[in-house]
Enzyme design. Sequence first.
Site, PDB file in Angstrom:
ATOM      1  N   GLU A 127       9.900   2.096  -2.628  1.00 26.93           N
ATOM      2  CA  GLU A 127       9.269   2.202  -3.944  1.00 26.93           C
ATOM      3  C   GLU A 127       8.891   3.663  -4.184  1.00 26.93           C
ATOM      4  O   GLU A 127       9.458   4.338  -5.025  1.00 26.93           O
ATOM      5  CB  GLU A 127       8.033   1.304  -4.013  1.00 26.93           C
TER       6      GLU A 127
ATOM      7  N   GLY B 183       0.828  -1.198   0.000  1.00 31.62           N
ATOM      8  CA  GLY B 183       0.000   0.000   0.000  1.00 31.62           C
ATOM      9  C   GLY B 183       0.862   1.248   0.000  1.00 31.62           C
ATOM     10  O   GLY B 183       2.092   1.183  -0.080  1.00 31.62           O
TER      11      GLY B 183
END
Length: 362
Positions: free
Chosen positions: A211, A181
């Site tokens: 990320e 998420g």
Amino acid sequence: MTDMPTLDAIRQAPKALLHDHLDGGLRPETVLDIAGQVGYDGLPSTDAGELASWFRTQSHSGSLERYLEPFSHTVAVMQTPEALYRVAYECVEDLAADAVVYAEIRFAPELHINQGLTFDEIVDAVLAGFAAGERACAGAGCPIKVRLLVTAMRHAAMSREIAELAIRFRDKGVVGFDIAGAEAGYPPSRHLDAFEYMRDNNARFTIHAGEAFGLPSIHEAIAFCGADRLGHGVRIVDDIEVGPDGDVKLGRLAAILRDKRIPLELCPSSNVQTGAVASIAEHPFDLLARSRFRVTVNTDNRLMSDTSMSQEMYRLVETFGYGWSDIQRFTINAMKSAFIAFDERLEIIDEVIKPRFAVLIG
């Protein structure tokens, strides 16, 4: 065979996949079919080709948060045991058709409870689909082993419960745990209880880190949480300096990541879509590979990125000039990093991957 692999040749090569989301890899036709069966009318198109194009376009958003928005449609059609079974079965078929011989597929059970299914019922349905898919593929002459990672959403408060689910199913096909998420504002350390539970039970876990967010996320995942692998981890490049003469200097965090051989589950196409990197050419994959990090190649979301393992490998070949020995190294890296037993990993490497690459390399 020449040392510059073609896409068709790469499709024949055995592959190992560590980072692929079940709800990001549905066939467009299946999304439409199940939507019709369950009465879901929220899809942007009723044409499979147009729907596939829409997912790809929407996912090329430039941010992780916007990249995740189209998943509301795939999750909406994965709320029954029958749908979960079918999606899992077809996932195995699609991977085997791409010569994937080992895969760890992840999904978040908490996203599939809208119609009252329990976590156990959800995982049972997915594992049953995997098992049936494995049997069908073995019968068709393309054997594949697929295992499951259960994921907790990092913005929610169910991570301990999902970790307990992973342990309950550890001998039935679940090989690990993950959190996923939006990273910003939801650091890995919020879920320390879940990671401690996994460690207490001698179980493995990976963490989406580095990320969309930078080095602090990676540091927490390694130093505080004890991650066995990093999902993406692409921002570790922020701790690496390349001098004018090409000399590479690793910072403390990058050095320990490399030296401890913590695998990076890199997803090149997805990283471009989310804006983590501007292009494949600017992706740090090659820098990390040359610096001897344990890099692996992954799809992340095959529907959203309109990709496959073969396509991901070929994009790297086109961009960085890799040959067969490089592809074999990345594949063995992934297999070494899998969450199954050492003897199982070694068997796949020695009896499947190396012999098939020997034929390709010539």
